[in-house]
Enzyme design. Structure first.
Site, PDB file in Angstrom:
ATOM      1  N   SER A   1       0.802  -1.224   0.000  1.00 13.15           N
ATOM      2  CA  SER A   1       0.000   0.000   0.000  1.00 13.15           C
ATOM      3  C   SER A   1       0.837   1.277   0.000  1.00 13.15           C
ATOM      4  O   SER A   1       0.315   2.351  -0.287  1.00 13.15           O
ATOM      5  CB  SER A   1      -0.943   0.012   1.210  1.00 13.15           C
ATOM      6  OG  SER A   1      -0.206   0.010   2.419  1.00 13.15           O
TER       7      SER A   1
ATOM      8  N   HIS B   1       1.359   4.136   6.759  1.00 11.33           N
ATOM      9  CA  HIS B   1       0.740   5.026   5.789  1.00 11.33           C
ATOM     10  C   HIS B   1       1.170   6.471   6.027  1.00 11.33           C
ATOM     11  O   HIS B   1       1.766   6.792   7.056  1.00 11.33           O
ATOM     12  CB  HIS B   1      -0.785   4.908   5.850  1.00 11.33           C
ATOM     13  CG  HIS B   1      -1.308   3.702   5.121  1.00 11.33           C
ATOM     14  ND1 HIS B   1      -2.633   3.334   5.136  1.00 11.33           N
ATOM     15  CD2 HIS B   1      -0.682   2.761   4.357  1.00 11.33           C
ATOM     16  CE1 HIS B   1      -2.800   2.220   4.418  1.00 11.33           C
ATOM     17  NE2 HIS B   1      -1.624   1.867   3.940  1.00 11.33           N
TER      18      HIS B   1
ATOM     19  N   ASP C   1      -7.750   6.186   4.906  1.00 11.78           N
ATOM     20  CA  ASP C   1      -7.813   5.018   5.796  1.00 11.78           C
ATOM     21  C   ASP C   1      -9.036   4.969   6.702  1.00 11.78           C
ATOM     22  O   ASP C   1      -9.090   4.140   7.623  1.00 11.78           O
ATOM     23  CB  ASP C   1      -6.562   4.982   6.686  1.00 11.78           C
ATOM     24  CG  ASP C   1      -5.302   4.700   5.902  1.00 11.78           C
ATOM     25  OD1 ASP C   1      -5.415   4.326   4.717  1.00 11.78           O
ATOM     26  OD2 ASP C   1      -4.210   4.854   6.466  1.00 11.78           O
TER      27      ASP C   1
END
EC number: 3.4.21.89
Length: 200
Positions: A53, A92, A142
């Site tokens: 990701s 992330h 997210d």
């Protein structure tokens, strides 16, 4: 193999010394990990990227080094966080950040509303700095990954640390051990036998 072990089995004192030597190696590694955790202020100062990701910034299997002593995480910073109720670290990038006095009254009201949800009635709010994250290789943010009813991550409650460095591909060993639990047993067995067979 049993023939090689026979001399050690017949000498309990030497066998005990080898076992204690093996325990010392494990305890030293554990203490080193704890010391690093205290220094970085992170429960997991080293983590492995488990998905794609964050490509192309990080690939699956990259080993990340974290630092968790900064009071804020700025937009663009890459952080590692844990979702409430789950024990899987997610790597992330911060795309929005809200802090006390930042973003005007609307953002402050959002912070207070989230604080009420997270802290519960009669408890003081632990909210200090909130953020929204997204994987570089993902289309959406997210929000769907967060705990039910949670709109943002809290800096103190959810963040494991900010990425300060990495080593490519080294973490694949950890991924292989996680995906094949039997390999852990084999590896520990090999380490134990090697220590037992060492001659002083």
């Amino acid at each position: 193999m049993f023939a090689e072990l026979a001399p050690y089995l017949s000498n309990p004192r030497q066998t005990l010394a080898q076992i204690l030597n093996f325990a010392l190696v494990l305890s030293t590694a554990f203490m080193g990990w704890k010391a690093l955790s205290v220094y970085t202020n992170s429960s997991s100062p080293i983590v492995v990227v488990l998905s794609g990701s964050m490509e192309p910034a990080f690939q699956r299997g990259d080993l990340l080094f974290l630092w968790n002593n900064s009071p804020r995480a700025e937009v663009g910073e890459i952080v590692v966080y844990n979702v409430q109720g789950k024990d899987i670290p997610i790597v992330h990038r911060v795309i929005k950040a809200f802090g006390t006095g930042d973003g005007g009254k609307k953002s402050q009201r959002r912070l207070e509303k989230e604080a009420d949800k997270r802290s519960g009635p009669g408890l003081s709010s632990p909210i200090s700095h909130q953020m929204l994250t997204k994987g570089d290789n993902n289309i959406a943010d997210d929000t769907e990954l967060y705990a039910q009813g949670q709109d943002y991550l809290d800096r103190k409650l959810d963040i494991v640390g900010s990425v300060r460095g990495y080593i490519p591909a080294v973490g694949y060993v950890t991924i292989m051990l996680a995906e094949n639990p039997w390999m852990k047993t084999v590896l520990l067995g090999i380490m134990g036998v090697m220590v037992m067979l060492q001659r002083e």
